[in-house]
Design a protein around this motif. Structure first.
Motif, PDB file in Angstrom:
ATOM      1  N   ALA A   1       0.833  -1.201   0.000  1.00  0.00           N
ATOM      2  CA  ALA A   1       0.000   0.000   0.000  1.00  0.00           C
ATOM      3  C   ALA A   1       0.872   1.257   0.000  1.00  0.00           C
ATOM      4  O   ALA A   1       0.623   2.205  -0.753  1.00  0.00           O
ATOM      5  CB  ALA A   1      -0.922  -0.007   1.215  1.00  0.00           C
ATOM      6  N   ALA A   2       1.922   1.242   0.831  1.00  0.00           N
ATOM      7  CA  ALA A   2       2.804   2.410   0.912  1.00  0.00           C
ATOM      8  C   ALA A   2       3.541   2.611  -0.405  1.00  0.00           C
ATOM      9  O   ALA A   2       3.704   3.738  -0.884  1.00  0.00           O
ATOM     10  CB  ALA A   2       3.789   2.236   2.065  1.00  0.00           C
ATOM     11  N   LEU A   3       3.986   1.505  -1.016  1.00  0.00           N
ATOM     12  CA  LEU A   3       4.737   1.613  -2.263  1.00  0.00           C
ATOM     13  C   LEU A   3       3.845   2.062  -3.416  1.00  0.00           C
ATOM     14  O   LEU A   3       4.278   2.794  -4.299  1.00  0.00           O
ATOM     15  CB  LEU A   3       5.415   0.278  -2.589  1.00  0.00           C
ATOM     16  CG  LEU A   3       6.592  -0.045  -1.665  1.00  0.00           C
ATOM     17  CD1 LEU A   3       6.959  -1.514  -1.743  1.00  0.00           C
ATOM     18  CD2 LEU A   3       7.798   0.816  -2.018  1.00  0.00           C
ATOM     19  N   ASP A   4       2.571   1.631  -3.376  1.00  0.00           N
ATOM     20  CA  ASP A   4       1.639   2.083  -4.403  1.00  0.00           C
ATOM     21  C   ASP A   4       1.492   3.599  -4.365  1.00  0.00           C
ATOM     22  O   ASP A   4       1.403   4.258  -5.397  1.00  0.00           O
ATOM     23  CB  ASP A   4       0.263   1.438  -4.190  1.00  0.00           C
ATOM     24  CG  ASP A   4       0.258  -0.007  -4.688  1.00  0.00           C
ATOM     25  OD1 ASP A   4       1.208  -0.361  -5.430  1.00  0.00           O
ATOM     26  OD2 ASP A   4      -0.672  -0.753  -4.342  1.00  0.00           O
ATOM     27  N   LEU A   5       1.471   4.143  -3.137  1.00  0.00           N
ATOM     28  CA  LEU A   5       1.328   5.591  -2.990  1.00  0.00           C
ATOM     29  C   LEU A   5       2.434   6.344  -3.722  1.00  0.00           C
ATOM     30  O   LEU A   5       2.210   7.397  -4.295  1.00  0.00           O
ATOM     31  CB  LEU A   5       1.362   5.980  -1.504  1.00  0.00           C
ATOM     32  CG  LEU A   5       0.094   5.698  -0.706  1.00  0.00           C
ATOM     33  CD1 LEU A   5       0.314   6.045   0.753  1.00  0.00           C
ATOM     34  CD2 LEU A   5      -1.070   6.512  -1.275  1.00  0.00           C
ATOM     35  N   VAL A   6       3.652   5.805  -3.671  1.00  0.00           N
ATOM     36  CA  VAL A   6       4.764   6.502  -4.325  1.00  0.00           C
ATOM     37  C   VAL A   6       4.957   6.009  -5.754  1.00  0.00           C
ATOM     38  O   VAL A   6       5.904   6.423  -6.426  1.00  0.00           O
ATOM     39  CB  VAL A   6       6.088   6.364  -3.545  1.00  0.00           C
ATOM     40  CG1 VAL A   6       5.960   6.991  -2.179  1.00  0.00           C
ATOM     41  CG2 VAL A   6       6.510   4.914  -3.423  1.00  0.00           C
ATOM     42  N   GLY A   7       4.087   5.116  -6.220  1.00  0.00           N
ATOM     43  CA  GLY A   7       4.140   4.707  -7.619  1.00  0.00           C
ATOM     44  C   GLY A   7       5.257   3.733  -7.938  1.00  0.00           C
ATOM     45  O   GLY A   7       5.804   3.739  -9.032  1.00  0.00           O
ATOM     46  N   LEU A   8       5.605   2.866  -6.969  1.00  0.00           N
ATOM     47  CA  LEU A   8       6.644   1.862  -7.230  1.00  0.00           C
ATOM     48  C   LEU A   8       5.974   0.530  -7.504  1.00  0.00           C
ATOM     49  O   LEU A   8       5.131   0.088  -6.724  1.00  0.00           O
ATOM     50  CB  LEU A   8       7.541   1.704  -6.007  1.00  0.00           C
ATOM     51  CG  LEU A   8       8.813   2.526  -5.940  1.00  0.00           C
ATOM     52  CD1 LEU A   8       9.596   2.129  -4.711  1.00  0.00           C
ATOM     53  CD2 LEU A   8       9.655   2.338  -7.182  1.00  0.00           C
TER      54      LEU A   8
ATOM     55  N   GLU B   1      11.901  21.593 -21.998  1.00  0.00           N
ATOM     56  CA  GLU B   1      10.786  20.850 -22.607  1.00  0.00           C
ATOM     57  C   GLU B   1      11.312  19.777 -23.547  1.00  0.00           C
ATOM     58  O   GLU B   1      10.846  18.639 -23.533  1.00  0.00           O
ATOM     59  CB  GLU B   1       9.857  21.789 -23.380  1.00  0.00           C
ATOM     60  CG  GLU B   1       9.073  22.760 -22.528  1.00  0.00           C
ATOM     61  CD  GLU B   1       9.927  23.907 -21.994  1.00  0.00           C
ATOM     62  OE1 GLU B   1      10.990  24.192 -22.609  1.00  0.00           O
ATOM     63  OE2 GLU B   1       9.578  24.495 -20.957  1.00  0.00           O
ATOM     64  N   ALA B   2      12.317  20.140 -24.365  1.00  0.00           N
ATOM     65  CA  ALA B   2      12.837  19.188 -25.346  1.00  0.00           C
ATOM     66  C   ALA B   2      13.429  17.969 -24.638  1.00  0.00           C
ATOM     67  O   ALA B   2      13.210  16.829 -25.060  1.00  0.00           O
ATOM     68  CB  ALA B   2      13.892  19.864 -26.221  1.00  0.00           C
ATOM     69  N   ILE B   3      14.172  18.220 -23.560  1.00  0.00           N
ATOM     70  CA  ILE B   3      14.826  17.111 -22.856  1.00  0.00           C
ATOM     71  C   ILE B   3      13.797  16.221 -22.175  1.00  0.00           C
ATOM     72  O   ILE B   3      13.823  14.998 -22.303  1.00  0.00           O
ATOM     73  CB  ILE B   3      15.839  17.648 -21.821  1.00  0.00           C
ATOM     74  CG1 ILE B   3      17.007  18.315 -22.549  1.00  0.00           C
ATOM     75  CG2 ILE B   3      16.342  16.522 -20.932  1.00  0.00           C
ATOM     76  CD1 ILE B   3      18.001  18.983 -21.639  1.00  0.00           C
ATOM     77  N   VAL B   4      12.858  16.858 -21.484  1.00  0.00           N
ATOM     78  CA  VAL B   4      11.842  16.081 -20.772  1.00  0.00           C
ATOM     79  C   VAL B   4      11.007  15.280 -21.759  1.00  0.00           C
ATOM     80  O   VAL B   4      10.748  14.089 -21.559  1.00  0.00           O
ATOM     81  CB  VAL B   4      10.948  17.003 -19.924  1.00  0.00           C
ATOM     82  CG1 VAL B   4       9.766  16.223 -19.365  1.00  0.00           C
ATOM     83  CG2 VAL B   4      11.763  17.603 -18.787  1.00  0.00           C
ATOM     84  N   ALA B   5      10.640  15.911 -22.871  1.00  0.00           N
ATOM     85  CA  ALA B   5       9.823  15.225 -23.865  1.00  0.00           C
ATOM     86  C   ALA B   5      10.554  13.997 -24.393  1.00  0.00           C
ATOM     87  O   ALA B   5       9.988  12.904 -24.492  1.00  0.00           O
ATOM     88  CB  ALA B   5       9.493  16.173 -25.010  1.00  0.00           C
TER      89      ALA B   5
ATOM     90  N   PRO C   1      14.041  15.075  -0.984  1.00  0.00           N
ATOM     91  CA  PRO C   1      13.477  13.871  -1.603  1.00  0.00           C
ATOM     92  C   PRO C   1      13.723  13.805  -3.105  1.00  0.00           C
ATOM     93  O   PRO C   1      13.809  12.730  -3.663  1.00  0.00           O
ATOM     94  CB  PRO C   1      11.989  13.987  -1.296  1.00  0.00           C
ATOM     95  CG  PRO C   1      11.746  15.436  -1.111  1.00  0.00           C
ATOM     96  CD  PRO C   1      13.009  15.986  -0.512  1.00  0.00           C
ATOM     97  N   THR C   2      13.850  14.925  -3.773  1.00  0.00           N
ATOM     98  CA  THR C   2      13.898  14.870  -5.232  1.00  0.00           C
ATOM     99  C   THR C   2      15.300  14.939  -5.800  1.00  0.00           C
ATOM    100  O   THR C   2      15.463  14.941  -7.008  1.00  0.00           O
ATOM    101  CB  THR C   2      13.082  16.027  -5.847  1.00  0.00           C
ATOM    102  OG1 THR C   2      13.560  17.241  -5.288  1.00  0.00           O
ATOM    103  CG2 THR C   2      11.619  15.861  -5.572  1.00  0.00           C
TER     104      THR C   2
ATOM    105  N   ALA D   1      12.263  13.567 -13.438  1.00  0.00           N
ATOM    106  CA  ALA D   1      11.139  14.497 -13.529  1.00  0.00           C
ATOM    107  C   ALA D   1       9.820  13.772 -13.282  1.00  0.00           C
ATOM    108  O   ALA D   1       8.939  14.251 -12.575  1.00  0.00           O
ATOM    109  CB  ALA D   1      11.126  15.152 -14.897  1.00  0.00           C
ATOM    110  N   HIS D   2       9.723  12.552 -13.835  1.00  0.00           N
ATOM    111  CA  HIS D   2       8.491  11.792 -13.720  1.00  0.00           C
ATOM    112  C   HIS D   2       8.221  11.396 -12.274  1.00  0.00           C
ATOM    113  O   HIS D   2       7.128  11.583 -11.744  1.00  0.00           O
ATOM    114  CB  HIS D   2       8.581  10.555 -14.604  1.00  0.00           C
ATOM    115  CG  HIS D   2       7.383   9.682 -14.519  1.00  0.00           C
ATOM    116  ND1 HIS D   2       6.163  10.066 -15.010  1.00  0.00           N
ATOM    117  CD2 HIS D   2       7.220   8.454 -13.971  1.00  0.00           C
ATOM    118  CE1 HIS D   2       5.287   9.104 -14.779  1.00  0.00           C
ATOM    119  NE2 HIS D   2       5.900   8.121 -14.147  1.00  0.00           N
ATOM    120  N   GLU D   3       9.258  10.887 -11.614  1.00  0.00           N
ATOM    121  CA  GLU D   3       9.110  10.467 -10.226  1.00  0.00           C
ATOM    122  C   GLU D   3       8.798  11.669  -9.331  1.00  0.00           C
ATOM    123  O   GLU D   3       7.998  11.586  -8.408  1.00  0.00           O
ATOM    124  CB  GLU D   3      10.388   9.767  -9.747  1.00  0.00           C
ATOM    125  CG  GLU D   3      10.550   8.380 -10.331  1.00  0.00           C
ATOM    126  CD  GLU D   3      11.966   7.849 -10.187  1.00  0.00           C
ATOM    127  OE1 GLU D   3      12.113   6.623 -10.118  1.00  0.00           O
ATOM    128  OE2 GLU D   3      12.932   8.635 -10.150  1.00  0.00           O
ATOM    129  N   ALA D   4       9.437  12.783  -9.644  1.00  0.00           N
ATOM    130  CA  ALA D   4       9.195  13.986  -8.854  1.00  0.00           C
ATOM    131  C   ALA D   4       7.731  14.404  -8.974  1.00  0.00           C
ATOM    132  O   ALA D   4       7.115  14.854  -8.007  1.00  0.00           O
ATOM    133  CB  ALA D   4      10.117  15.108  -9.315  1.00  0.00           C
TER     134      ALA D   4
END
Lengths: 501, 324
Positions: free
Chosen positions: A125-132, A485-489, A169-170, A175-178
């Motif tokens: 449950a905890a890991l789902d919250l952080v998207g792991l 934007e270019a890098i993130v994309a 934390p970041t 970028a996605h995880e953040a």
């Protein structure tokens, strides 16, 4: 705001070996508020967190929990009050499983034994919250840094905290995880959790936080709502003066001869990579965390086995087969995890600065102490590492440690510097110094390869950037089309990446 | 300009030296000697102290190799077996035309170094844990000894070794002279050469050392080879002093070599220490052995007493400081 704080420090002071680290610091964490704590490395942020979580006892002042004042708050008291801290990496025990790390110290019991079923459920449950979505039973060691950071956060959430303290934390998140984290924090805020958020990334802080406390040299220089503050103000409060521009002027170097070119580089992680490194360039490597950037640097450095269709290093064919061979070809590597991979923490600063020279010199030649000291002092001057060089390198702040990890290569006159996230967890002032230094080194005709999780850094410092995804280079972006934007994309695999390339 | 910069490199303070582990071990030796001379007349006589140094040379020589290995982050559990191989093997490799015995000495030293080299290969290339590798090597060597030497003692007919065991040029035992030279070499290699710096680096953080360009394999192999060589020298010296070699002659020196290293303040975890501490550590150990001998006890009790005292001394001289 009139809400009563859950956790607060009142007039706290703390001394370490006669040095004052905190002076009369007060901070109040209210429910349903994301509270930013800013300050350079060494400003006293970690000490304050440790006091708030009961790990350290203040020399004067007290900590207030739900209106009750403690002179000496114990970690137990803090835990019972619902205070949870997500440390800045390395708080995890690497050999045990993700689930066990998440529950460590707070295992659910049944008949006196660990209830693994319940542990797995709650950890999930905890890991789902952080998207792991990693396998719960796999050891933490197998995870890249960014994911480990998410496990650390999940570990804090496992305790269903009323006060959540996040220490940078970041700094190693993509970028996605953040983004996942941002969403999570907003949800927790609406549920009434008090959040203390420490970060060096100002944009992120300004977007996310409602309230800010700034520390400078152990003193609170600001304690106010975020509204109406701009980034320049915050930097001035942290540094004590105008920060000016963080990045140095970009001046292209005329002589950009290729110095390393590799085609079809493959390994267990890398897939058919073509790469050319040129003199006088800062060549960026971007992408989400853990897409093979580190493997790429280590393969070029001879530290990981890899194969290639063709490779030329300074006119010689073939990949270097060992680190020694890479050093002889003029390559140097500065690792991301400087404590584990870059430095000998218990040894003197001067000794660390000399280490690559020891590796290079004839094994049984006599060392010349006078020359070593002269050289170490010169390097320290040039990299503005202050003070006594016979101190252990672990007493230095993260930023200064990073400077040592970089400076030690300079005596060998490397031609290609491979840098793995050199500004992670480094304060603004040192960041600026390192940026200036890298540009200068490029100006001297060295080739700089900069892998970074900090996108603005790639945009403002690099001559071109290769973006990696799943072990491939998915985009090569030249200076004129470089943008966040270019890098993130490109990192996320959006179609626009092709156009930008 | 900055050669004598007092900010960058402050002068070492006398207090730092006086508080160092090697110095504390020297103090401990002195205290034990003074107490023992009062308790037992004759202990402090020149002849007896010289005898202690002679015994100390044996422990000190094995411990040279052990110091290198431990600082590099490993441990060598085969030193006892290599000593025995050298002491038992020297008479066996004697060849008729070799009047001085020099050939046998060189052959044994080469063999001992080769055994150490194999230990190093196992640790560096096969990535066997040092304990497993060297313990397996010790067991292997013991089996070999039983096959070639049987259970009987062998006497040496080697003039050079006899000289080494008996001679006292200028009143100083030859073994002690060998120890002094070897100590000087060991200290220089550890503290005044890039090789020594690499040994410390490897023991403190192998990963960071490798990424800094240090050849971890070569350094590892070298320290185990040094340990093999030092054990070989020790075995030959023991043979010279005893006149004969037998299976088991080297056994007591395994614990002694490790205890001397640790008593001298070298971290058993690697990365920190100095042979300068091992020297008084070795003297301390033989002093204890001598004191136990004068207490009239059976060999069993002596062994128990020795083990207990070594443990007590380690607690007394400061346990491993916590790291990280």
């Amino acid at each position: 705001m009139t809400t009563a704080p859950i956790l607060a420090a009142r007039g706290v002071s703390k001394f370490f070996f006669g040095n004052r680290v905190l002076r009369d610091v007060s901070i109040a964490l209210q429910p349903g508020r994301i509270h930013a704590l800013l300050g350079e490395n060494g400003a006293g942020k970690s000490t304050l967190i440790n006091i708030l979580s009961g790990a350290l006892r203040p020399d004067s002042g007290g900590v207030e929990v739900d209106g009750k004042t403690y002179r000496a708050l114990s970690p137990r008291d803090a835990r019972r009050a619902g205070v949870a801290v997500a440390q800045q990496e390395l708080g995890l025990t690497s050999q045990i499983s993700i689930a066990e790390n998440v529950g460590l110290g707070d295992f659910p019991r049944r008949y006196g034994l660990i209830d693994y079923g319940d542990l797995a459920r709650r950890a999930k449950a905890a890991l789902d919250l952080v998207g792991l979505d990693e396998d719960l039973a796999s050891p933490v060691d197998d995870l890249p840094l960014g994911r480990r950071q998410m496990v650390e956060i999940a570990r804090a959430l496992f305790r269903e905290p009323r006060v959540l303290i996040l220490d940078e934390p970041t700094s190693s998140l993509s970028a996605h995880e953040a983004q996942t984290l941002t969403g999570l924090l907003e949800r927790l805020r609406s549920k009434g959790v008090a959040i203390l958020y420490i970060s060096h990334r100002l944009n992120e802080v300004m977007r996310l936080c409602d309230y800010v406390t700034v520390l400078k040299d152990g003193v609170v220089t600001a304690d106010r709502p975020m509204q109406g503050v701009d980034a320049a103000d915050l930097v001035r409060l942290m540094v004590g003066r105008d920060s000016g521009h963080l990045f140095p002027e970009w001046t292209p170097v005329a002589d950009r001869e290729p110095i390393v070119s590799v085609a079809g580089l493959s390994s267990s992680v890398l897939r058919d990579i073509d790469i050319t490194i040129r003199r006088g360039e800062v060549f960026g490597i971007g992408g989400l965390v853990g897409q093979g950037q580190e493997d790429l640097l280590l393969s070029l450095y001879g530290a990981l086995p890899a194969s290639s269709r063709s490779a030329t290093f300074r006119g010689r064919p073939g990949l270097p087969r060992s680190v020694r061979a890479a050093n002889d070809l003029g390559l140097a590597y500065v690792p991301a995890d400087r404590k584990r991979e870059g430095l000998h923490l218990a040894h003197a600063i001067a000794w660390n600065l000399m280490l690559p020279s020891f590796a290079r010199a004839a094994a049984l030649s006599l060392r010349r102490r006078g020359a070593e000291r002269g050289l170490a002092a010169q390097l320290a001057d040039r990299f503005t590492i202050k003070g006594d060089l016979t101190r252990q390198v672990q007493v230095l702040s993260g930023g200064n440690q990073q400077k040592v990890a970089l400076a030690k290569w300079i005596p060998g006159d490397p031609r290609v510097l491979l840098l793995n996230d050199p500004t992670r967890g480094v304060d603004v002032e040192t960041k600026r110094e390192i940026y200036g230094l890298l540009r200068r080194l490029a100006g001297e005709g060295k080739a700089i390869v900069l892998s970074s999780s900090d996108t603005p850094e790639l945009v403002h410092l690099c001559d071109r950037v290769a973006v990696m995804r799943q072990g491939r280079i998915v985009a090569n972006i030249e200076r004129q089309s470089l943008s966040e934007e270019a890098i993130v994309a490109a990192s996320m695999g959006a179609e626009t990446a092709r156009a930008a390339a | 300009m900055s050669l004598s910069d007092p900010v960058r490199f402050p002068r070492v303070r006398a207090r730092a030296i006086l508080g160092s582990r090697p110095f504390l071990t020297v103090l401990l030796v002195a205290a034990v000697w003074i107490a023992a001379s009062f308790a037992k007349p004759g202990f402090g006589a020149f002849g007896h102290l010289r005898y202690l140094f002679e015994l100390g040379a044996v422990v000190g020589l094995v411990a040279i190799g052990q110091t290198f290995v431990v600082i590099a982050g490993g441990i060598d559990l085969s030193v006892g077996a290599i000593i025995t191989v050298s002491a038992v093997g020297a008479p066996l490799v004697a060849i008729p035309g070799d009047g001085s015995g020099a050939f046998a000495i060189l052959a044994i030293l080469a063999a001992a170094t080769a055994i150490g080299f194999l230990n190093g290969l196992g640790v560096a290339l096969l990535r066997a844990h040092p304990m497993i590798m060297t313990l397996a090597m010790a067991t292997f060597l013991q089996g070999l000894l039983i096959l070639i030497a049987g259970g009987s003692a062998v006497s040496a007919q080697n003039p050079l070794l006899e000289w080494l065991g008996d001679a006292r040029p200028g009143g100083v035992p030859a073994g002690v002279i060998v120890w002094i030279f070897a100590s000087a070499l060991a200290l220089a290699a550890l503290h005044a050469t890039p090789f020594g710096a690499r040994v410390f680096a490897l023991g403190a953080n192998p990963l960071a050392s490798t990424l800094s360009g240090i050849d971890a394999r070569a350094t590892t192999i070298a320290v185990y080879a040094i340990s093999g060589f030092a054990s070989g020298v020790t075995g030959l010296l023991l043979l010279g002093m005893n006149g004969q070699g037998y299976v088991g002659i080297g056994d007591p020196y395994l614990l002694s070599s490790i205890a001397a290293v640790v008593l001298g303040g070298t971290s058993i975890l690697g990365g920190a220490g100095t042979y300068a501490g091992t020297i008084p550590g070795a003297i301390l150990l033989v002093t204890i052995t001598a004191l136990i001998t004068v207490v009239n006890a059976s060999p069993g009790w002596r062994s128990i007493l020795f083990g207990a005292l070594v443990l007590a001394l380690l607690l007394l001289s400061g346990r491993e400081a916590r790291r990280r």
